[in-house]
Design a protein around this motif. Structure first.
Motif, PDB file in Angstrom:
ATOM      1  N   VAL A  74      49.034  19.686 -14.650  1.00 23.54           N
ATOM      2  CA  VAL A  74      48.966  18.614 -13.656  1.00 23.54           C
ATOM      3  C   VAL A  74      50.277  17.837 -13.674  1.00 23.54           C
ATOM      4  O   VAL A  74      51.009  17.870 -14.648  1.00 23.54           O
ATOM      5  CB  VAL A  74      47.805  17.635 -13.935  1.00 23.54           C
ATOM      6  CG1 VAL A  74      46.475  18.334 -13.838  1.00 23.54           C
ATOM      7  CG2 VAL A  74      47.958  16.977 -15.293  1.00 23.54           C
ATOM      8  N   ASP A  75      50.550  17.132 -12.580  1.00 22.92           N
ATOM      9  CA  ASP A  75      51.672  16.208 -12.554  1.00 22.92           C
ATOM     10  C   ASP A  75      51.249  14.974 -13.363  1.00 22.92           C
ATOM     11  O   ASP A  75      50.114  14.518 -13.245  1.00 22.92           O
ATOM     12  CB  ASP A  75      51.977  15.831 -11.099  1.00 22.92           C
ATOM     13  CG  ASP A  75      53.274  15.049 -10.966  1.00 22.92           C
ATOM     14  OD1 ASP A  75      53.568  14.241 -11.876  1.00 22.92           O
ATOM     15  OD2 ASP A  75      53.988  15.242  -9.983  1.00 22.92           O
ATOM     16  N   GLY A  76      52.176  14.447 -14.152  1.00 24.78           N
ATOM     17  CA  GLY A  76      51.837  13.313 -14.998  1.00 24.78           C
ATOM     18  C   GLY A  76      51.247  12.139 -14.230  1.00 24.78           C
ATOM     19  O   GLY A  76      50.392  11.410 -14.738  1.00 24.78           O
ATOM     20  N   ILE A  77      51.652  11.988 -12.969  1.00 31.56           N
ATOM     21  CA  ILE A  77      51.215  10.826 -12.201  1.00 31.56           C
ATOM     22  C   ILE A  77      49.756  10.968 -11.752  1.00 31.56           C
ATOM     23  O   ILE A  77      49.129  10.020 -11.321  1.00 31.56           O
ATOM     24  CB  ILE A  77      52.162  10.587 -10.999  1.00 31.56           C
ATOM     25  CG1 ILE A  77      52.062   9.159 -10.469  1.00 31.56           C
ATOM     26  CG2 ILE A  77      51.924  11.606  -9.911  1.00 31.56           C
ATOM     27  CD1 ILE A  77      52.606   8.145 -11.420  1.00 31.56           C
ATOM     28  N   TRP A  78      49.187  12.169 -11.859  1.00 31.49           N
ATOM     29  CA  TRP A  78      47.775  12.346 -11.469  1.00 31.49           C
ATOM     30  C   TRP A  78      46.816  12.018 -12.597  1.00 31.49           C
ATOM     31  O   TRP A  78      45.613  11.888 -12.385  1.00 31.49           O
ATOM     32  CB  TRP A  78      47.503  13.804 -11.033  1.00 31.49           C
ATOM     33  CG  TRP A  78      48.379  14.317  -9.957  1.00 31.49           C
ATOM     34  CD1 TRP A  78      49.113  13.577  -9.077  1.00 31.49           C
ATOM     35  CD2 TRP A  78      48.638  15.693  -9.643  1.00 31.49           C
ATOM     36  NE1 TRP A  78      49.816  14.401  -8.244  1.00 31.49           N
ATOM     37  CE2 TRP A  78      49.542  15.705  -8.561  1.00 31.49           C
ATOM     38  CE3 TRP A  78      48.190  16.908 -10.152  1.00 31.49           C
ATOM     39  CZ2 TRP A  78      50.009  16.884  -7.990  1.00 31.49           C
ATOM     40  CZ3 TRP A  78      48.652  18.072  -9.592  1.00 31.49           C
ATOM     41  CH2 TRP A  78      49.556  18.068  -8.518  1.00 31.49           C
ATOM     42  N   GLN A  93      55.273  11.121 -23.997  1.00 35.07           N
ATOM     43  CA  GLN A  93      53.819  11.234 -24.171  1.00 35.07           C
ATOM     44  C   GLN A  93      53.063  10.454 -23.097  1.00 35.07           C
ATOM     45  O   GLN A  93      51.939  10.793 -22.746  1.00 35.07           O
ATOM     46  CB  GLN A  93      53.421  10.720 -25.554  1.00 35.07           C
ATOM     47  CG  GLN A  93      53.828  11.667 -26.659  1.00 35.07           C
ATOM     48  CD  GLN A  93      53.110  11.376 -27.966  1.00 35.07           C
ATOM     49  OE1 GLN A  93      52.020  10.817 -27.959  1.00 35.07           O
ATOM     50  NE2 GLN A  93      53.722  11.786 -29.059  1.00 35.07           N
ATOM     51  N   GLN A  94      53.719   9.412 -22.574  1.00 33.34           N
ATOM     52  CA  GLN A  94      53.075   8.621 -21.521  1.00 33.34           C
ATOM     53  C   GLN A  94      52.752   9.471 -20.287  1.00 33.34           C
ATOM     54  O   GLN A  94      51.844   9.157 -19.533  1.00 33.34           O
ATOM     55  CB  GLN A  94      53.975   7.451 -21.109  1.00 33.34           C
ATOM     56  CG  GLN A  94      54.084   6.364 -22.152  1.00 33.34           C
ATOM     57  CD  GLN A  94      52.724   5.813 -22.530  1.00 33.34           C
ATOM     58  OE1 GLN A  94      51.877   5.568 -21.683  1.00 33.34           O
ATOM     59  NE2 GLN A  94      52.487   5.656 -23.828  1.00 33.34           N
ATOM     60  N   ASN A  95      53.507  10.546 -20.100  1.00 30.56           N
ATOM     61  CA  ASN A  95      53.262  11.410 -18.945  1.00 30.56           C
ATOM     62  C   ASN A  95      51.899  12.082 -18.985  1.00 30.56           C
ATOM     63  O   ASN A  95      51.408  12.551 -17.973  1.00 30.56           O
ATOM     64  CB  ASN A  95      54.331  12.504 -18.878  1.00 30.56           C
ATOM     65  CG  ASN A  95      55.576  12.034 -18.170  1.00 30.56           C
ATOM     66  OD1 ASN A  95      55.499  11.155 -17.316  1.00 30.56           O
ATOM     67  ND2 ASN A  95      56.705  12.597 -18.527  1.00 30.56           N
ATOM     68  N   ALA A  96      51.332  12.189 -20.178  1.00 32.37           N
ATOM     69  CA  ALA A  96      50.031  12.837 -20.285  1.00 32.37           C
ATOM     70  C   ALA A  96      48.977  11.845 -20.728  1.00 32.37           C
ATOM     71  O   ALA A  96      47.895  12.230 -21.156  1.00 32.37           O
ATOM     72  CB  ALA A  96      50.110  14.002 -21.265  1.00 32.37           C
ATOM     73  N   SER A  97      49.313  10.548 -20.646  1.00 31.93           N
ATOM     74  CA  SER A  97      48.373   9.529 -21.107  1.00 31.93           C
ATOM     75  C   SER A  97      48.018   8.591 -19.962  1.00 31.93           C
ATOM     76  O   SER A  97      48.721   8.513 -18.971  1.00 31.93           O
ATOM     77  CB  SER A  97      48.995   8.698 -22.236  1.00 31.93           C
ATOM     78  OG  SER A  97      49.408   9.523 -23.277  1.00 31.93           O
ATOM     79  N   SER A 110      55.328  16.722 -16.088  1.00 32.49           N
ATOM     80  CA  SER A 110      53.959  17.185 -15.929  1.00 32.49           C
ATOM     81  C   SER A 110      53.280  17.256 -17.277  1.00 32.49           C
ATOM     82  O   SER A 110      53.862  16.966 -18.318  1.00 32.49           O
ATOM     83  CB  SER A 110      53.931  18.522 -15.208  1.00 32.49           C
ATOM     84  OG  SER A 110      54.945  19.343 -15.682  1.00 32.49           O
ATOM     85  N   ALA A 111      52.025  17.643 -17.221  1.00 30.26           N
ATOM     86  CA  ALA A 111      51.205  17.650 -18.419  1.00 30.26           C
ATOM     87  C   ALA A 111      50.224  18.801 -18.329  1.00 30.26           C
ATOM     88  O   ALA A 111      49.975  19.332 -17.251  1.00 30.26           O
ATOM     89  CB  ALA A 111      50.444  16.331 -18.544  1.00 30.26           C
ATOM     90  N   ARG A 112      49.716  19.178 -19.470  1.00 28.61           N
ATOM     91  CA  ARG A 112      48.673  20.192 -19.494  1.00 28.61           C
ATOM     92  C   ARG A 112      47.412  19.534 -20.028  1.00 28.61           C
ATOM     93  O   ARG A 112      47.449  18.896 -21.071  1.00 28.61           O
ATOM     94  CB  ARG A 112      49.093  21.332 -20.424  1.00 28.61           C
ATOM     95  CG  ARG A 112      49.193  22.650 -19.720  1.00 28.61           C
ATOM     96  CD  ARG A 112      49.803  23.700 -20.614  1.00 28.61           C
ATOM     97  NE  ARG A 112      51.021  24.186 -19.996  1.00 28.61           N
ATOM     98  CZ  ARG A 112      52.183  24.295 -20.618  1.00 28.61           C
ATOM     99  NH1 ARG A 112      52.296  23.945 -21.890  1.00 28.61           N
ATOM    100  NH2 ARG A 112      53.217  24.759 -19.979  1.00 28.61           N
TER     101      ARG A 112
END
Lengths: 484, 316
Positions: free
Chosen positions: A127-131, A167-171, A366-368
């Motif tokens: 996913v995109d981090g912003i979602w 890490q904030q991108n996936a939090s 992005s993030a997983r």
């Protein structure tokens, strides 16, 4: 016809009245069912932990021979066979599938949103981090601690390699929902061939907006008319790219963050300065407003850049590694390293940027995440750990470098790519991230509409007025909007 | 498809009915009784209920909530009564989409497809059979090709850089889809949908008695006079039916989205695209529920107007 209507009318009316009474009842019963997506109570993270046979699916907006081809190849040719092999050594039969997707981000998002809502979808999802915040608020995704168990997650040694800001991108609200997969930065890319023809330096680095406009004007004066000096992402057709690769970096350069001290930027001097820049660029022929209105205008600007028909573009390093990289799918340039120049985005005037900076940037990433509905949470986490291990991450970027989430990988891989070293060392330290606030997505649309108004010929006053009223509709609370 | 000839036998029955043994015979010819008759229509009613009435009521219900695709309003939607409906009615974007739809329907369907379809049918009547078949096949092709393929072709054709139209007209750099977006999708829709009108009018024209045409010819009527006084009275019903069908189809047509996605700005945001953008792109499902109910009402009004016109015609 008249006869049949009259004669049949009697029984038909009664029939339909019976039917409609019944249906209103059905509707009223069903009406309680709207909403409440996802299961409120978390399922046991240890379910199926001991099975000797399992199946996992990975999905990403990547497809071999198309969008993010490298990423798709990495999953299919490296991750899956290696992981299956590792499991086989432990005596476990693993089947891992990759579901490739290759569409616009907005379509990908609604697709995985529907998957997650209906309790289906792949086990591991890019996913995109912003979602993340939006999906978390919708119960589409759950904190990693709930899905796989807090001790399992925190015992992973990979976290030490991932900087806090990444890490904030996936939090969301400081809770981990997934593992980030890297970050990026925004710079001004310029075509050195165009610059040379216009008599501009090859190692150009503007220190104010005035420098940018002067360079653009020089290109316009010195070169034939079909060369576009400066293309700034604007308008609604390119969606989030307008906000992230245009408005927000410029806003930072004008000294403001879109959401600061709990308030959104409304009709403020900084917003006006940015829209004035758009007006200057698109109103005086320094940029091509029609291209910004075209449905595929962004791809077009990439192509024209490679053909030496665009002087400058404000883009993410994605442009360098996935668009113009030799062998890329969109607009490859065999001589990229010689022709494509890059410069930091300057503040309006030195020191006038956000936090008093001389140069600014915006970053995303992005993030997983693990699907909370997965049947095999432990195995999915094992796969995540594997995908984010040093070896796998290095393998992913060794042929196509980019800034990964892991510092140890960055240290070994980026050394070969001066551009990405530049991003990692000079741009990321001064970058900003988008606010992890739910309303951001609607504010972003309001921003896109404001820039569209400018390219459509509206004045700054009109565009700001429209933006302000749209913002009021989105945010609701007038105290949460900064003006003046 | 409601076509005029169907009405005749019923009218006769109606005229005969009162002279027979009272109303009872005509309302219950088979002697089923109301209760059993209801059982007979129940399956049909159930299907209509499930597939037509229920979704409509469901839309009405969603339209009265603040339900969204994602976020807190997705998890806990609230009942907002008629708020959505009143805001739709004061939403300039909604009126913009209605206006765009009106232009789109009038120019592409009512005038464009109707006119071109009739003209093709009329002028192909007498030509060599092979020519007629070829032209018909080409026009039909535009109709039966998948939308995505057709949209891709049109985007390529109207492309600003190296598009076919710019090469033919020698207008390099003309951005048709940006500078003339509405005209582009109107012409696209005429091209796309004329086949139906052409076929319908071909069939209708064959119902005009040749003897009438010959008489007109003998009387020295011009082409226009023949059309107005001989052909048109015979096919009026077909014109109405055809116009009703293509109006409704075009009103709800999503094709423009594939070419312009409603843009640039909102210049080609027809009602269906506006609804899609609100529901899917912006995720405001509650609000879009209210919009769809308005569109549904607009459709009903159009259908009823045409029905009235049809009845008036058969009454005269």
């Amino acid at each position: 016809m008249r006869g049949s209507v009259r004669t049949g009318g009697h029984s038909k009316r009664r029939g339909s009245s019976i039917a409609s009474t019944g249906l209103i009842a059905v509707a009223l019963v069903a009406s309680g069912c709207l909403g409440g997506a996802g299961d409120e109570t978390a399922a046991d993270p240890m379910r199926n932990a001991d099975v000797t046979e399992f199946t996992l699916t990975i999905t990403s907006n990547a497809i071999e021979g198309g969008k993010n081809s490298d990423g798709a190849e990495w999953i299919e040719d490296y991750v899956i066979p290696r992981f299956v092999e590792q499991q086989a050594e432990k005596g476990v039969t693993a089947t891992v599938r990759f579901q490739p997707v290759g569409v616009d981000d907005a379509e990908y998002k609604s697709q995985i949103g529907l998957d997650l809502e209906s309790g289906k979808g792949a086990d591991i999802i890019d996913v995109d981090g912003i979602w993340v915040g939006e999906f978390a608020e919708s119960n589409f995704v759950k904190p990693l601690d709930e899905v796989v168990g807090a001790d399992v997650v925190s015992s992973w040694d990979g976290w030490d390699q991932i900087p806090e800001s990444v890490q904030q991108n996936a939090s969301y609200q400081d809770v981990r929902y997934g593992v980030p997969t890297g970050t990026d930065g925004r710079v001004i890319f310029f075509n050195r061939d165009v610059f040379a023809q216009a008599g501009l330096p090859a190692d150009w680095q503007p220190t104010s907006w005035e420098d940018i406009l002067t360079a653009a004007q020089t290109i316009k004066d010195e070169l034939p008319g079909d060369i576009v000096p400066l293309q700034l992402n604007a308008g609604t057709a390119m969606g989030e790219a307008t906000t992230m690769q245009g408005f927000l970096p410029l806003l930072a350069a004008a000294g403001a963050e879109i959401h600061q001290d709990g308030k959104w930027q409304g009709d403020t001097p900084a917003v006006r300065r940015v829209l004035e820049l758009y007006e200057t660029v698109y109103g005086s022929g320094l940029g091509d407003p029609v291209m910004q209105a075209e449905a595929k205008g962004r791809d077009r600007s990439f192509q024209l850049f490679t053909e030496g028909k665009v002087g400058m573009l404000l883009e993410s390093d994605y442009f360098w590694r996935s668009v113009v990289a030799p062998g890329a799918e969109v607009a490859p340039m065999a001589d990229r390293d010689e022709v494509v120049g890059y410069a930091k985005i300057p503040a309006i005037t030195p020191g006038a940027g956000v936090n008093g900076q001389d140069f600014v940037s915006m970053s995303g990433g992005s993030a997983r995440v693990i699907n909370p509905n997965t049947e095999f949470p432990q195995q999915a986490w094992e796969l995540m750990e594997f995908m984010n291990s040093f070896e796998a991450t290095e393998e992913q970027v060794v042929s196509a470098p980019r800034i990964t989430h892991r510092e140890d990988v960055n240290a070994t891989v980026l050394a070969n790519d001066p551009m990405l070293t530049f991003i990692a060392e000079e741009v990321v330290p001064l970058t900003l991230f988008r606010p992890g606030v739910l309303e951001y997505l609607d504010v972003s649309v309001a921003i896109q509409e404001a820039t569209y108004a400018i390219i459509d010929g509206a004045t700054v006053d009109e565009a700001v007025a429209r933006y302000q009223s749209e913002l009021e509709a989105v945010v609701g609370d007038p105290d949460a909007i900064a003006t003046g | 498809m409601p076509s005029p000839p169907d009405e005749r036998p019923v009218e006769t029955a109606d005229r005969v009915a009162p002279s027979e043994s009272g109303r009872r015979a005509t309302t219950d010819v088979v002697g089923l009784g109301t209760a059993r008759a209801v059982w007979f229509v129940a399956p049909a009613m159930l299907l209509i209920g499930i597939f037509l009435l229920f979704p409509a009521l469901w839309t009405l219900y969603i339209g009265s909530t603040n339900f969204e695709r994602t976020g807190p309003n997705h998890v806990n939607p609230e009942y907002t009564g008629i708020d959505n409906y009143t805001s739709v009615l004061s939403d300039p974007s909604f009126y913009n989409s209605l206006w765009v739809t009106l232009l789109f329907v009038v120019f592409s369907a009512v005038i464009g497809q109707n006119g071109l379809g009739f003209w093709l049918a009329w002028s192909l009547r007498r030509v060599d059979r092979r020519v007629r078949r070829t032209v018909e096949a080409l026009v039909l092709l535009a109709w039966i090709l998948p939308s995505s393929v057709v949209a891709f072709l049109w985007i390529a054709m109207l492309d600003r850089h190296g598009g076919t139209v710019n090469m033919l007209l020698d207008t390099p750099g003309a951005a048709w889809l940006v500078d003339y977006p509405l005209a582009s999708i109107i012409i696209f829709n005429i091209w796309r949908g004329t086949a139906f009108s052409m076929m319908l009018y071909s069939a209708a024209l064959s119902s005009v008695p040749p003897s009438h045409l010959e008489t007109a010819q003998l009387a020295g009527a011009t082409g226009a006079q023949t059309l107005r006084d001989v052909v048109f009275p015979h096919i009026r019903g077909h014109v109405l039916t055809n116009t009703l069908l293509i109006t409704l189809w075009t009103f709800n047509d999503f094709g423009p989205f594939l070419i312009t996605a409603g843009g640039p700005g909102d210049q080609t945001e027809v009602a269906a695209v506006y609804l899609y953008n609100t529901a899917i792109r912006d995720g405001d499902l509650g609000y879009s529920g209210a919009i769809s109910l308005m569109i549904l009402l607009a459709n009903v009004v159009m259908a009823l107007t045409y029905r009235r016109m049809l009845r008036k015609r058969s009454a005269t």
